[in-house]
Design an enzyme around this catalytic site. Sequence first.
Site, PDB file in Angstrom:
ATOM      1  N   ASN A  52       0.916  -0.762  -0.232  1.00 13.53           N
ATOM      2  CA  ASN A  52      -0.340  -0.395   0.102  1.00 13.53           C
ATOM      3  C   ASN A  52       1.059   1.353   0.192  1.00 13.53           C
ATOM      4  OD1 ASN A  52       0.450  -0.787   2.427  1.00 13.53           O
ATOM      5  ND2 ASN A  52      -1.428   0.071   3.171  1.00 13.53           N
ATOM      6  N   GLU A  54       0.099   5.349   0.364  1.00 10.97           N
ATOM      7  CA  GLU A  54      -0.920   6.467   0.755  1.00 10.97           C
ATOM      8  C   GLU A  54      -0.094   7.612   0.736  1.00 10.97           C
ATOM      9  OE1 GLU A  54      -1.981   4.041   4.823  1.00 10.97           O
ATOM     10  OE2 GLU A  54      -0.869   5.390   5.108  1.00 10.97           O
ATOM     11  N   CYS A  62      -3.892   0.820  -2.133  1.00 15.24           N
ATOM     12  CA  CYS A  62      -3.856  -0.742  -1.721  1.00 15.24           C
ATOM     13  C   CYS A  62      -3.047  -1.896  -2.549  1.00 15.24           C
ATOM     14  CB  CYS A  62      -5.078  -1.502  -1.800  1.00 15.24           C
ATOM     15  SG  CYS A  62      -6.442  -0.321  -1.210  1.00 15.24           S
ATOM     16  N   GLU A  64      -2.892  -4.810  -2.991  1.00 12.37           N
ATOM     17  CA  GLU A  64      -3.305  -5.812  -3.869  1.00 12.37           C
ATOM     18  C   GLU A  64      -4.051  -4.768  -5.348  1.00 12.37           C
ATOM     19  OE1 GLU A  64      -5.077  -5.132  -0.952  1.00 12.37           O
ATOM     20  OE2 GLU A  64      -6.086  -6.548  -0.368  1.00 12.37           O
ATOM     21  N   CYS A  95     -10.432  -5.378   0.064  1.00 12.43           N
ATOM     22  CA  CYS A  95     -10.676  -4.454   0.651  1.00 12.43           C
ATOM     23  C   CYS A  95     -12.068  -4.295  -0.181  1.00 12.43           C
ATOM     24  CB  CYS A  95     -10.929  -2.862   0.877  1.00 12.43           C
ATOM     25  SG  CYS A  95     -10.379  -2.335  -1.470  1.00 12.43           S
ATOM     26  N   CYS A  98     -10.856  -3.241  -4.167  1.00 10.39           N
ATOM     27  CA  CYS A  98      -9.771  -4.639  -4.521  1.00 10.39           C
ATOM     28  C   CYS A  98     -10.391  -5.860  -4.683  1.00 10.39           C
ATOM     29  CB  CYS A  98      -8.556  -4.982  -2.827  1.00 10.39           C
ATOM     30  SG  CYS A  98      -7.667  -3.394  -3.271  1.00 10.39           S
TER      31      CYS A  98
END
Length: 147
Positions: A52, A54, A62, A64, A95, A98
């Site tokens: 991930n 940010e 993310c 993934e 999530c 994803c």
Amino acid sequence: MSQSTQETAIAVSDDIRRAALDVRANAYVPYSDHPVGAVLISDSGRTYAGCNVESANYKGLCAEGSAIAALVSNGERVIKEIYVIGPGAHLCTPCGDCRQRIREFATVDTRIVVLDGDGAPLKQYRMDELLPDSFGPENLDKRSPMG
Ligand SMILES: [Zn+2]
């Protein structure tokens, strides 16, 4: 139908476990402090990893999604297996966004495995377990690895 995930031993190779731990260590998470790594194996057998990433506007990537971006950037389109590792003992499942991203490149046989923070397998899913009755490329008359 395959067996329930709870009844089946989940095999994760040392290479995958190491790759998951290594990529998670690269996560850029100054806001959440919740590092995640993802390692996927394509249908050609190549491995792609992502973490991930940010950003200050809270619209980061993310793990993934990062791994899938690497897959697609290398000209591949099919996920055979994907492993997700979070920071702790809890289930760090993909999530909602994803799940849909994985669905785009998954087959009915794609294996989605969630690892614990040490890289040991916690739970395994098929795509239809993670995102049942999903909307996919077929709904838009496009080809999909789902067939
Ligand atoms: Zn996600």
